[in-house]
Scaffold this active site. Structure first.
Site, short mmCIF file in Angstrom:
data_model
loop_
_atom_site.label_atom_id
_atom_site.label_comp_id
_atom_site.label_asym_id
_atom_site.label_seq_id
_atom_site.Cartn_x
_atom_site.Cartn_y
_atom_site.Cartn_z
CB CYS A 121 23.74 3.31 92.79
SG CYS A 121 22.78 4.26 94.00
CB CYS A 202 23.88 7.06 94.68
SG CYS A 202 22.87 6.17 93.47
#
Length: 303
Positions: A121, A202
């Site tokens: 992420c 993400c």
């Protein structure tokens, strides 16, 4: 009477012989025509296979295997369980002996599954018209990954391949451009890889665009504008940060308040993303000025 009967039989034999001769002549003509047409077809077929783009990269197998092993053994050893030989075989089977204008996503699905891996992420960096700059940046800053920094992208970056229905099944002379046929091996591959890269993103994602492009920094028909932006998951991605870079010494065709950036923001807002935009993101601009230290655009570096 016997004479007349003999004459009649002679005429019948003559007619029969003439018929046989005509039939043989027709058969010979048909064979000759078939031979000529086949010869012409054989001469024409190489012309049909001459595309406008470069052909398959020489020693493609060695290139793909070498990059794969380097990636999983040296760059990212945590991916050491990847089977590079299977990855190569799945790539080869996706295009070899196939019409290079008739490639489908199903052809590449096994490859995508074999070579996929998680993207941490906050590390995904998308780009459009900033290829050289964005990759210089990710090489100097390991906190970000472009598609070309993933296993799939690393193996395929600046490599070309396409098949041919006839032996040896690979065309080393030329491959079709997207303008010649959209379902060519390269276009289908990069669309699928780009979609998968976007789906894996993400946290906060970044996108580096070129504000010196006269037609606009954001283009709807680019890979980012047509595929990646629509495959970002609003449930996984918290924000999109836009870095609008201008070429050193180049025109400043568009800023964060420009028309195409407004269009991009609108698309992102409709998909419920938080957005920020920064003109000439300073860490990237400093990298630009490393290569142009004396340019007037880089005077800020001495302040």
């Amino acid at each position: 009477m016997p004479f007349q009967q003999g004459s009649a039989r002679a005429r019948q034999r003559t007619v029969l012989l003439v018929g046989i001769v005509v039939l043989l002549a027709a058969l010979v003509l048909a064979v000759v025509l078939a031979s000529v047409l086949t010869h012409e077809s054989q001469e024409a077929s190489p012309q049909m296979l001459k595309w406008k783009d470069r052909g398959t990269t020489k020693n493609l197998q060695e290139v793909i295997l070498g990059r794969c092993y380097n990636y999983v053994m040296s760059r990212y050893p945590e991916l050491g369980d990847k089977d590079c030989l299977k990855i190569w075989e799945s790539l080869k089977h996706a295009f070899i002996y196939k019409n290079p204008c008739n490639i489908t996503s199903e052809d590449y699905q096994p490859l995508m599954e074999l070579a996929s891996h998680p993207i941490p992420c906050n590390k995904s960096l998308f780009w459009s018209k900033t290829g050289d700059l964005v990759h210089r940046y990710t090489k100097s800053n390991q906190n970000f990954l472009t598609l070309e920094d993933t296993l799939l992208g690393y193996m395929a970056d600046r490599v070309s391949w396409c098949g041919d229905p006839s032996a040896p099944g690979i065309n080393y002379e030329s491959c079709p451009k997207r303008s010649e046929c959209e379902s060519n091996p390269g276009s289908v591959f990069w669309k699928m890889a780009s979609k998968m890269f976007a789906e894996a993103a993400c946290g906060v994602v970044q996108v580096m665009l070129n504000g010196s492009v006269e037609a606009g920094a954001f283009r709807n028909n680019s890979i980012f504008g047509s595929i990646e932006i629509f495959n970002l998951n609003p449930n996984k991605v918290s924000a999109v940060h836009i870095w609008l870079m201008h070429d050193i010494g180049g025109p400043q065709s568009e800023s964060c308040s420009g028309h195409s950036i407004k269009r991009l923001k609108s698309i992102l807002e409709e998909r419920n993303f938080k957005i920020t935009c920064e003109d000439n993101y300073r860490p990237v601009q400093l990298l630009q000025c490393v290569h142009n230290p004396d340019h007037t655009d880089c005077r800020f570096c001495t302040n």
